[in-house]
Scaffold this active site. Sequence first.
Site, PDB file in Angstrom:
ATOM      1  N   ASP A  11      -6.123  18.406  24.838  1.00  0.00           N
ATOM      2  CA  ASP A  11      -6.284  16.991  24.484  1.00  0.00           C
ATOM      3  C   ASP A  11      -7.053  16.756  23.190  1.00  0.00           C
ATOM      4  O   ASP A  11      -7.719  15.738  23.031  1.00  0.00           O
ATOM      5  CB  ASP A  11      -6.974  16.215  25.635  1.00  0.00           C
ATOM      6  CG  ASP A  11      -6.285  16.441  26.954  1.00  0.00           C
ATOM      7  OD1 ASP A  11      -5.050  16.409  26.972  1.00  0.00           O
ATOM      8  OD2 ASP A  11      -6.977  16.665  27.958  1.00  0.00           O
ATOM      9  N   LYS A  14      -3.350  18.088  19.219  1.00  0.00           N
ATOM     10  CA  LYS A  14      -2.426  19.060  18.620  1.00  0.00           C
ATOM     11  C   LYS A  14      -1.102  18.413  18.255  1.00  0.00           C
ATOM     12  O   LYS A  14      -0.496  18.756  17.250  1.00  0.00           O
ATOM     13  CB  LYS A  14      -2.098  20.201  19.604  1.00  0.00           C
ATOM     14  CG  LYS A  14      -3.229  21.119  19.899  1.00  0.00           C
ATOM     15  CD  LYS A  14      -2.816  22.181  20.893  1.00  0.00           C
ATOM     16  CE  LYS A  14      -2.577  21.681  22.304  1.00  0.00           C
ATOM     17  NZ  LYS A  14      -3.696  21.053  22.977  1.00  0.00           N
ATOM     18  N   GLY A  40       0.278  17.288  28.002  1.00  0.00           N
ATOM     19  CA  GLY A  40       0.745  15.957  27.641  1.00  0.00           C
ATOM     20  C   GLY A  40       0.411  15.732  26.185  1.00  0.00           C
ATOM     21  O   GLY A  40      -0.751  15.645  25.817  1.00  0.00           O
ATOM     22  N   HIS A  41       1.415  15.718  25.331  1.00  0.00           N
ATOM     23  CA  HIS A  41       1.163  15.530  23.906  1.00  0.00           C
ATOM     24  C   HIS A  41       1.501  14.106  23.507  1.00  0.00           C
ATOM     25  O   HIS A  41       2.635  13.674  23.644  1.00  0.00           O
ATOM     26  CB  HIS A  41       1.993  16.523  23.085  1.00  0.00           C
ATOM     27  CG  HIS A  41       1.509  17.936  23.213  1.00  0.00           C
ATOM     28  ND1 HIS A  41       2.148  19.004  22.645  1.00  0.00           N
ATOM     29  CD2 HIS A  41       0.423  18.444  23.839  1.00  0.00           C
ATOM     30  CE1 HIS A  41       1.472  20.107  22.923  1.00  0.00           C
ATOM     31  NE2 HIS A  41       0.439  19.796  23.659  1.00  0.00           N
ATOM     32  N   GLN A 181      -2.571  23.115  26.109  1.00  0.00           N
ATOM     33  CA  GLN A 181      -3.914  23.288  26.669  1.00  0.00           C
ATOM     34  C   GLN A 181      -4.886  23.725  25.564  1.00  0.00           C
ATOM     35  O   GLN A 181      -4.744  23.268  24.452  1.00  0.00           O
ATOM     36  CB  GLN A 181      -3.912  24.277  27.845  1.00  0.00           C
ATOM     37  CG  GLN A 181      -3.273  23.708  29.109  1.00  0.00           C
ATOM     38  CD  GLN A 181      -1.766  23.795  29.113  1.00  0.00           C
ATOM     39  OE1 GLN A 181      -1.192  24.838  28.852  1.00  0.00           O
ATOM     40  NE2 GLN A 181      -1.106  22.703  29.409  1.00  0.00           N
TER      41      GLN A 181
HETATM   42  P1  IMP Z   1      -3.078  23.497  35.502  1.00  0.00           P
HETATM   43  O1  IMP Z   1      -2.793  23.958  34.121  1.00  0.00           O
HETATM   44  O2  IMP Z   1      -2.292  22.294  35.905  1.00  0.00           O
HETATM   45  O3  IMP Z   1      -2.995  24.629  36.500  1.00  0.00           O
HETATM   46  O4  IMP Z   1      -4.613  23.019  35.540  1.00  0.00           O
HETATM   47  C1  IMP Z   1      -5.702  23.902  35.308  1.00  0.00           C
HETATM   48  C2  IMP Z   1      -6.797  23.218  34.508  1.00  0.00           C
HETATM   49  O5  IMP Z   1      -6.310  22.968  33.188  1.00  0.00           O
HETATM   50  C3  IMP Z   1      -7.237  21.850  35.039  1.00  0.00           C
HETATM   51  O6  IMP Z   1      -8.602  21.672  34.746  1.00  0.00           O
HETATM   52  C4  IMP Z   1      -6.382  20.865  34.229  1.00  0.00           C
HETATM   53  O7  IMP Z   1      -6.959  19.587  34.158  1.00  0.00           O
HETATM   54  C5  IMP Z   1      -6.393  21.563  32.892  1.00  0.00           C
HETATM   55  N1  IMP Z   1      -5.239  21.226  32.050  1.00  0.00           N
HETATM   56  C6  IMP Z   1      -3.973  21.688  32.172  1.00  0.00           C
HETATM   57  N2  IMP Z   1      -3.207  21.197  31.176  1.00  0.00           N
HETATM   58  C7  IMP Z   1      -4.008  20.454  30.409  1.00  0.00           C
HETATM   59  C8  IMP Z   1      -3.785  19.719  29.194  1.00  0.00           C
HETATM   60  O8  IMP Z   1      -2.707  19.687  28.613  1.00  0.00           O
HETATM   61  N3  IMP Z   1      -4.872  19.058  28.707  1.00  0.00           N
HETATM   62  C9  IMP Z   1      -6.083  19.117  29.293  1.00  0.00           C
HETATM   63  N4  IMP Z   1      -6.337  19.793  30.411  1.00  0.00           N
HETATM   64  C10 IMP Z   1      -5.294  20.455  30.963  1.00  0.00           C
HETATM   65 MG    MG Z   2      -2.884  16.549  26.337  1.00  0.00          MG
END
Ligand code: IMP
Ligand code: MG
Length: 339
Positions: A11, A14, A40-41, A181
């Site tokens: 977040d 990017k 989520g971009h 991420q």
């Molecule tokens: P998962 O990737 O859904 O398994 O989540 C694992 C951790 O990564 C959690 O703390 C999510 O909130 C975080 N997370 C996963 N994708 C994103 C992203 O795109 N932005 C921010 N946090 C993320």
């Molecule tokens: Mg995001």
Amino acid sequence: MDVIVDLQYGDCGKGKVAHYLSHKNSYTHVLRYNGGCNAGHTIFHKGKKFITHHIPAGVFFGIKSVIGSGCVLDPDQFFREIQMLEEGGVRTKGKIFVATNTHVITKAHKGEDKKKGGKIGTTGRGNGPAYRDKYGRTGVRAEKVARLKPYLVDLYDEWYPHSDRTGEKGKTINILAEGAQGFGLDIDWGDYPFVTSSHCTAAGALLNGLPATAIRDVWGVAKIYETYVGSKKFQPDGEIFNRIGDLGEEFGSTTGRRRQTNWMNMQTLERAIRMNGVTHIVFNKVDVLRAAGAWAVIDKKKTVAFKGEGAMREFIVKRLNSFGIAKSHVFFSESKETI
Ligand code: IMP
Ligand code: MG
């Protein structure tokens, strides 16, 4: 290949940097190299807001956009996204590709993640279970899914065109690799188990069939303060952090959850710069701290407050200089649309 890598917890913006670079440089491909639709971009294109989860930003400029083998793909979400882009006026035909060896997120993966992901605070999108099955060798690759057939590419043919296979010998490939991420969520270098299940580092881009020598610039993306969404406690006490979160509209673009906030941690940043080989760096949301009227970082476990924006910028630029990053490669951004 240029690589975009998030230096914090996702977040950081990017999508905006990818949008900027794909507009500025002439890439033949934009490659999403890790993660699933947990990402989520948020992208502002021609004044319109788009949120993409799978499809990289190249599509907004008609550049071939590839979902690589380092990713996991939810076909339902993929087709929803194509529809959303088309309805928003973005032409996607012939521009979106999925690697044959990308693994697929199934309904069972999503169900399991929703039920069991709470401890870590996952996005519930099936990311962890899909990677587990990939490494457990019980997963399903995109090439086995009939409705993905029109989008499939073999990354070997795509990156190394040679006459006997594609008839496009000699074509120069120039890739923008767009990560998802962030370094703080990386499976190996994040705060395990509060991590995601993929490789979020610049090295993760190479796992998509590219040689180590392919990397040219590494664009690190950070926020001028930090945010984290997940189940560990991250935000310190103090009203200022809620204020920053409110002003920065810090709610997840995938799940809508409120993001916890803190000052930017210089050591987290330094570690990420070193391990990713960052050559250029963008600090986003400078306008948010300006609106909050507070300037600080955490350095060596202590909060260091600054008199104002100028003093904080000077401190950061000087520190980055000691890591070999020149001032002209440091960008402080305050716009939603560009750097
Ligand atoms: P998962 O990737 O859904 O398994 O989540 C694992 C951790 O990564 C959690 O703390 C999510 O909130 C975080 N997370 C996963 N994708 C994103 C992203 O795109 N932005 C921010 N946090 C993320
Ligand atoms: Mg995001």
